[in-house]
Enzyme design. Structure first.
Site, PDB file in Angstrom:
ATOM      1  N   SER A 117       0.841  -1.195   0.000  1.00 29.28           N
ATOM      2  CA  SER A 117       0.000   0.000   0.000  1.00 29.28           C
ATOM      3  C   SER A 117       0.877   1.247   0.000  1.00 29.28           C
ATOM      4  O   SER A 117       1.984   1.241   0.550  1.00 29.28           O
ATOM      5  CB  SER A 117      -0.890   0.013   1.248  1.00 29.28           C
ATOM      6  OG  SER A 117      -1.534   1.266   1.410  1.00 29.28           O
ATOM      7  N   TYR A 138      -1.917  -1.344  10.397  1.00 25.83           N
ATOM      8  CA  TYR A 138      -1.919  -1.574   8.950  1.00 25.83           C
ATOM      9  C   TYR A 138      -0.576  -1.194   8.340  1.00 25.83           C
ATOM     10  O   TYR A 138       0.008  -1.951   7.556  1.00 25.83           O
ATOM     11  CB  TYR A 138      -3.043  -0.760   8.311  1.00 25.83           C
ATOM     12  CG  TYR A 138      -3.221  -1.001   6.827  1.00 25.83           C
ATOM     13  CD1 TYR A 138      -3.943  -2.100   6.370  1.00 25.83           C
ATOM     14  CD2 TYR A 138      -2.683  -0.127   5.895  1.00 25.83           C
ATOM     15  CE1 TYR A 138      -4.118  -2.322   5.016  1.00 25.83           C
ATOM     16  CE2 TYR A 138      -2.849  -0.334   4.535  1.00 25.83           C
ATOM     17  CZ  TYR A 138      -3.573  -1.434   4.097  1.00 25.83           C
ATOM     18  OH  TYR A 138      -3.734  -1.647   2.747  1.00 25.83           O
TER      19      TYR A 138
END
Length: 256
Positions: A143, A156
């Site tokens: 990401s 995350y």
């Protein structure tokens, strides 16, 4: 049973990006071994779509964070397909958006278990098998959050940062075996998770509602990720390994 077609293992293949990956690689001539964890009906729908274009697909329920379960998964895939040529670790979950001071160690373990340990378990178990392929390729889906961090997302970002560190190391280790390892780091994507993120951070109804705010006229779609994975797994990318490629339509900061 040994397949004459190349075989791609795709984690999290039942919905969103995983579904797009499975359909694209099947269209490229791969048989697909996909994993799912929560939505069996969606997984079986993907299997049916793949079979409708003439390729073989098997779908396995698996918690990638569980190393023992993943070892069993690999045994099942080999029994069903006889080979693995490409691995795409796409399975992922969101963190709860809490600040570090309010985040529990259980939450860190939950999120990192899927993103980091899940990638590790699959890479470790499949490395000796992919080495036997003359087109071995591994792609880890990360990401842009690791480049453009935001408050409230430590679990995350920690998981994705660890995944990227694994990818860098794994690429160095496997290059002598002819296996290419690369990382793709998408920005916002039009998926269920992307819709929730866009709404939480911008108030938009969904991720697609932000299309007009992007330089190229639309937020990244799952098919954009699938196109890039298809390229990295192809002969055209024979010289590409150890790379981290961002894909965000020129707007990496859209929800940061």
């Amino acid at each position: 049973m040994t397949s004459t077609a190349p075989v791609a293992v795709i984690s999290g293949a039942s919905r969103g990006v995983g579904r797009a990956l499975a359909l694209r690689l099947a269209a490229d001539g791969y048989d697909i071994a996909g994993t799912w964890n929560r939505n069996e009906s969606a997984a079986q729908q993907v299997r049916s779509e793949i079979e409708s274009i003439g390729r073989r697909a098997t779908m396995y329920r698996n918690d990638v964070a569980d190393g023992e379960a993943t070892a069993g998964l690999v045994e099942a895939i080999l029994a069903d397909h006889g080979r693995v040529d490409t691995l795409v670790h796409n399975a992922g979950i969101a963190s709860r958006g809490r600040f570090v001071a309010d985040t529990t160690s259980a939450e860190i373990a939950r999120v990192m278990g899927v993103h980091a340990m899940g990638a590790f378990h699959l890479c470790s178990a499949l490395a000796p098998i992919i080495r036997l392929s003359d087109r071995g390729s591994v792609v880890l889906i990360s990401s842009t959050a690791t480049s453009y961090p935001g408050a409230g997302g430590a679990p995350y970002m920690m998981g994705k940062a660890a995944l990227e560190a694994l990818g860098t190391t794994f690429a160095l280790e496997e290059r002598t075996h002819g296996t290419r390892v690369n990382v793709i780091a998408p920005g916002l994507i039009v998926t269920e998770m992307g819709d929730r993120l866009a709404h939480a951070l911008t108030g938009a109804e969904n991720a697609a509602a932000l299309d007009e705010k992007t330089p190229f006229g639309r937020v990244t779609r799952p098919e954009d990720i699938a196109d890039l994975v298809s390229f990295l797994a192809s002969d055209a990318a024979r010289q590409i390994t150890g790379q981290r490629i961002e894909i965000h339509g020129g707007c990496p900061e859209l929800v940061h």
